[in-house]
Scaffold this active site. Structure first.
Site, PDB file in Angstrom:
ATOM      1  N   ARG A  86     -13.087  -3.912 109.910  1.00 22.39           N
ATOM      2  CA  ARG A  86     -13.494  -2.524 110.089  1.00 22.39           C
ATOM      3  C   ARG A  86     -14.839  -2.430 110.805  1.00 22.39           C
ATOM      4  O   ARG A  86     -15.083  -1.501 111.567  1.00 22.39           O
ATOM      5  CB  ARG A  86     -13.569  -1.834 108.724  1.00 22.39           C
ATOM      6  CG  ARG A  86     -12.219  -1.733 108.003  1.00 22.39           C
ATOM      7  CD  ARG A  86     -12.392  -1.120 106.629  1.00 22.39           C
ATOM      8  NE  ARG A  86     -11.133  -1.067 105.900  1.00 22.39           N
ATOM      9  CZ  ARG A  86     -10.703  -2.036 105.101  1.00 22.39           C
ATOM     10  NH1 ARG A  86     -11.428  -3.142 104.951  1.00 22.39           N
ATOM     11  NH2 ARG A  86      -9.551  -1.920 104.462  1.00 22.39           N
ATOM     12  N   ASP A 146      -9.131   1.679  97.845  1.00 17.27           N
ATOM     13  CA  ASP A 146      -9.270   0.310  97.328  1.00 17.27           C
ATOM     14  C   ASP A 146      -9.141   0.303  95.805  1.00 17.27           C
ATOM     15  O   ASP A 146      -8.524  -0.589  95.222  1.00 17.27           O
ATOM     16  CB  ASP A 146     -10.626  -0.274  97.728  1.00 17.27           C
ATOM     17  CG  ASP A 146     -10.887  -0.168  99.211  1.00 17.27           C
ATOM     18  OD1 ASP A 146     -10.646  -1.138  99.936  1.00 17.27           O
ATOM     19  OD2 ASP A 146     -11.328   0.914  99.642  1.00 17.27           O
ATOM     20  N   ARG A 149      -5.570   0.588  94.972  1.00 18.74           N
ATOM     21  CA  ARG A 149      -4.904  -0.702  95.173  1.00 18.74           C
ATOM     22  C   ARG A 149      -5.181  -1.648  94.003  1.00 18.74           C
ATOM     23  O   ARG A 149      -4.282  -2.351  93.526  1.00 18.74           O
ATOM     24  CB  ARG A 149      -5.388  -1.340  96.487  1.00 18.74           C
ATOM     25  CG  ARG A 149      -4.860  -0.642  97.736  1.00 18.74           C
ATOM     26  CD  ARG A 149      -5.574  -1.121  98.987  1.00 18.74           C
ATOM     27  NE  ARG A 149      -4.952  -0.563 100.191  1.00 18.74           N
ATOM     28  CZ  ARG A 149      -5.565  -0.430 101.357  1.00 18.74           C
ATOM     29  NH1 ARG A 149      -6.835  -0.797 101.488  1.00 18.74           N
ATOM     30  NH2 ARG A 149      -4.924   0.078 102.399  1.00 18.74           N
ATOM     31  N   HIS A 173     -16.358  -0.223 101.904  1.00 17.58           N
ATOM     32  CA  HIS A 173     -14.905  -0.190 102.097  1.00 17.58           C
ATOM     33  C   HIS A 173     -14.613  -1.258 103.150  1.00 17.58           C
ATOM     34  O   HIS A 173     -14.531  -0.991 104.335  1.00 17.58           O
ATOM     35  CB  HIS A 173     -14.463   1.186 102.581  1.00 17.58           C
ATOM     36  CG  HIS A 173     -13.016   1.248 103.009  1.00 17.58           C
ATOM     37  ND1 HIS A 173     -11.974   0.855 102.195  1.00 17.58           N
ATOM     38  CD2 HIS A 173     -12.452   1.641 104.180  1.00 17.58           C
ATOM     39  CE1 HIS A 173     -10.826   1.023 102.850  1.00 17.58           C
ATOM     40  NE2 HIS A 173     -11.094   1.493 104.054  1.00 17.58           N
TER      41      HIS A 173
END
Length: 310
Positions: A86, A146, A149, A173
């Site tokens: 990212r 997240d 998850r 993140h």
């Protein structure tokens, strides 16, 4: 009447619009994109399903339509590519987010700005600084996905409904995010006690395996289908619901810290109470020493990148 503006008609922005349409949280959804034809096609497709959902006005717009919006969601930007992190998206998406802020601010200073564009913590920092808005009014989607998850993988291992798994991911993140194993609870019971009393006879819980699964989920999805969109759209919908409905939900959104957890001048995710103000309070949770050290390391990675941007 709740009015949501989404800037970016890519896979995340349009999936978010569709998810908001189904949930009925907004009465007006506006899609803004530099590719007007794409935005119009997406809106037309969603409008054809209006007989099956709660009443909502969905249409394309321009930046003047930001006037009177409750929430403006920034999803536009270069998306992740296979083999890239990212943080590789920083330079291009920084300029895109600055341009979007410049286009929004002449029309509103009241709306909550919700940043989804990656790297979301850096982009949230950019939007806070460039807009001049109070930090509580500019938040990023952060590690809300997240965290989901993490809860999912724990629920799968422990054969328990995800709604009864309580766990958080904080920090960036991204690759330096921190899973709070010390804070995991199953229906009010600590993870250790829950597993010790388990009668399923499952294999011992592998924390390293689950940690890697959470951190690498997006990379696997991008390799498989090109982008992530469903999970993040649901996560962002939850944030918007918390704002519009003034829910006081505890969510790990990204925001500018001002000394909390010993961190200043950095946007990252920690548990926050989210309501119509945006973030009304940052929750100070107890971390073990390893978690605290890892959070500060995550913050330093982000701060070093922000310094280069400045």
């Amino acid at each position: 009447m709740p009015k949501i503006v989404i800037v970016g008609a890519g896979s995340v922005g349009t999936t978010l619009a569709y998810t908001l349409q189904i949930t009925g949280v907004a009465t007006e959804i506006i899609l803004i994109d530099s590719n007007q034809e794409l935005a119009e096609g997406q809106v037309m497709d969603m409008n054809h399903g209006l007989p099956f959902v709660p009443p909502v006005h969905i249409h394309t717009g321009e930046y003047p339509d930001c006037k009177g919006a409750d929430v403006i969601v920034i999803t536009a930007g270069v998306r992740g590519q296979p083999g890239k992190t990212r943080l590789d998206l920083v330079d291009r998406n920084t300029q895109i987010c600055k341009n979007i802020v410049d286009s929004i601010m002449p029309y509103t200073s009241e709306a909550l700005l919700l940043v989804v564009t990656n790297p979301v913590d850096i982009m949230t920092y950019v939007v806070v600084k460039h807009s001049g808005l109070p930090p509580y009014q500019v938040i990023g989607s952060g590690t809300v996905l997240d965290t989901a998850r993490f809860r999912y993988f724990l629920s799968q291992h422990c054969s328990i409904d995800t709604h009864n798994v309580h766990a958080y991911v904080i920090g960036e993140h991204g690759d330096s995010e921190v899973l709070l194993w010390s804070q995991v609870h199953m229906a009010g019971t600590s993870l250790e006690l829950f597993c010790a009393n388990c009668a399923y006879g499952c294999a011992p819980l592998d924390k390293t395996k689950i940690t890697e699964a959470v951190k690498n989920s997006a990379y696997h999805i991008i390799e498989a289908k090109g982008s992530t969109n469903y999970g993040v759209a649901l996560a962002v919908t939850k944030i918007i619901e918390s704002v519009i409905r003034d829910e006081n939900s505890v969510l790990t959104v990204s925001m500018m810290l001002g000394g909390e957890y010993g961190i200043n001048e950095c946007c990252l995710s920690v548990p926050c109470i989210v309501n119509k103000k945006g973030v009304s309070r940052i929750v100070k949770t107890e971390l073990d020493q390893t978690e605290e050290n890892n959070l500060k390391q995550s913050a330093q990675i982000l701060k070093d990148i922000c310094k280069k941007l400045i």
